[in-house]
Design an enzyme around this catalytic site. Structure first.
Site, PDB file in Angstrom:
ATOM      1  N   CYS A   1     -32.936  61.074 -24.634  1.00 13.60           N
ATOM      2  CA  CYS A   1     -33.488  60.164 -23.478  1.00 13.60           C
ATOM      3  C   CYS A   1     -32.526  58.740 -23.432  1.00 13.60           C
ATOM      4  O   CYS A   1     -32.285  58.301 -24.514  1.00 13.60           O
ATOM      5  CB  CYS A   1     -34.768  59.713 -23.485  1.00 13.60           C
TER       6      CYS A   1
ATOM      7  N   HIS B   1     -32.915  56.020 -22.393  1.00 10.55           N
ATOM      8  CA  HIS B   1     -33.584  54.742 -22.759  1.00 10.55           C
ATOM      9  C   HIS B   1     -33.378  54.552 -24.380  1.00 10.55           C
ATOM     10  O   HIS B   1     -33.410  53.368 -24.732  1.00 10.55           O
ATOM     11  CB  HIS B   1     -35.000  54.807 -22.356  1.00 10.55           C
TER      12      HIS B   1
ATOM     13  N   ASP C   1     -30.881  56.814 -12.792  1.00  9.95           N
ATOM     14  CA  ASP C   1     -31.676  57.113 -14.143  1.00  9.95           C
ATOM     15  C   ASP C   1     -33.243  56.722 -13.427  1.00  9.95           C
ATOM     16  O   ASP C   1     -33.191  55.810 -12.531  1.00  9.95           O
ATOM     17  CB  ASP C   1     -31.309  56.233 -15.093  1.00  9.95           C
ATOM     18  N   SER C   2     -34.168  57.074 -14.095  1.00  8.51           N
ATOM     19  CA  SER C   2     -35.368  56.583 -13.870  1.00  8.51           C
ATOM     20  C   SER C   2     -35.632  55.163 -13.904  1.00  8.51           C
ATOM     21  O   SER C   2     -36.646  54.555 -13.376  1.00  8.51           O
ATOM     22  CB  SER C   2     -36.372  57.511 -14.320  1.00  8.51           C
TER      23      SER C   2
ATOM     24  N   GLU D   1     -37.934  49.646 -21.815  1.00  4.98           N
ATOM     25  CA  GLU D   1     -37.832  49.036 -20.734  1.00  4.98           C
ATOM     26  C   GLU D   1     -38.465  47.525 -20.919  1.00  4.98           C
ATOM     27  O   GLU D   1     -37.881  46.496 -20.338  1.00  4.98           O
ATOM     28  CB  GLU D   1     -38.710  49.818 -19.511  1.00  4.98           C
TER      29      GLU D   1
ATOM     30  N   CYS E   1     -29.830  60.546 -17.078  1.00  8.43           N
ATOM     31  CA  CYS E   1     -31.144  60.724 -17.388  1.00  8.43           C
ATOM     32  C   CYS E   1     -31.429  62.266 -17.908  1.00  8.43           C
ATOM     33  O   CYS E   1     -31.011  62.909 -17.088  1.00  8.43           O
ATOM     34  CB  CYS E   1     -32.035  60.449 -16.217  1.00  8.43           C
TER      35      CYS E   1
END
Length: 274
Positions: free
Chosen positions: A199, A201, A21-22, A163, A85
């Site tokens: 997403c 996240h 993932d990023s 994050e 992702c």
């Protein structure tokens, strides 16, 4: 001839499952996968050197992801790769599959299950800017939600909030309300009863989104479906005698204790820089 080691299993297969993932969003995919496959080893790769993907051009992502995954596969020799992702999957999945000689599982917006669950026939797709503008979202909507109103909203800010939360930093409820307003404030947005977290996240802050919504909303993400796909593709395989978990970052970063604890909570006790 030396005696076999205690608990030695000649059929043990030490190849890990590699998740990419990023950033830390793919942990929302790792968690359900570990629940289904607790005997596997895992390498979780966060491309913090390229973060965030959502504001990068398609050309940048299409060039970066296959090259980086090629290096990672050569180093870690996984049995399977998961691109955890949405942005990377919608742009680079075909190229990665063409380049790698092993199974590659991608991540796509969970529009089909959202449409199956929606009672109002109005669903929202909340993702990064790069994901929500992809033609793939149009195709999924036409195939699985043709009788639904499908509204989209892209948010780079929500990635940052996820994050920050995993790093143990405080986040402002007003930020979550602003993100939802971008989706629910659109014409017909008041009809939405189901929101696709497009997403990886975003499931990490689903509780914060629910608290900010001001009305009942159902949030749907692709993590459980990806986990089932990985379990299917690895069915019948042997597993390591002693599973391990490793987190790999592609650029140096300050890893504080809250992030270390969060990674350890997902079985990732070994942390390294690519």
């Amino acid at each position: 001839m030396a005696a076999p080691r205690p608990n030695w299993n000649p059929m043990a297969d030490d190849r890990p499952i590699l998740m990419f993932d990023s950033g830390v969003g793919g942990l929302s995919v790792l968690a359900p996968t570990r629940r289904l496959l607790p005997r596997s080893s895992y390498v979780y790769v966060a491309d913090n050197g390229g973060f965030p993907y959502g504001i990068r051009s398609e050309a940048e992502i299409a060039a970066r992801v296959p090259a980086l995954l090629g290096r990672l596969v050569e180093r870690h020799r996984p049995r399977l790769v998961v691109i955890a992702c949405n942005t990377a999957s919608t742009i680079a999945l075909a190229a990665v599959r063409a380049a790698l000689d092993l199974p590659v599982v991608g991540t796509v917006p969970a529009i089909k299950p959202a449409a199956e669950q929606s009672e109002s026939r109005a669903i929202g797709v909340l993702g990064t800017d790069a994901t929500v503008r992809q033609p793939y979202v149009d195709d999924l909507s036409a195939r699985f939600a043709a009788d639904c109103t499908v509204l989209r909203h892209g948010s780079a800010r929500l990635v940052e909030l996820a994050e920050a939360r995993l790093r143990g930093e405080p986040t402002d409820p007003a930020d979550y309300r602003a993100v939802l307003d971008g989706l629910l404030g659109q014409p017909s947005g008041d009809r939405i009863d189901t929101v696709v977290l497009a997403c990886t996240h975003f499931p990490l802050v689903a509780a914060e989104l629910a608290a900010a919504a001001g009305r009942p909303l159902r949030f749907v993400d692709g993590g459980p479906g990806i986990a089932r796909r990985v379990a299917h593709l690895t069915q019948g395989q042997d597993w390591p005698a002693h599973p391990v978990g490793q987190a790999v970052f592609t650029a140096p970063l300050d890893i504080g204790q809250p992030l270390r604890d969060a990674l350890a909570g997902h079985g990732l006790n070994d942390i390294s820089i690519l």
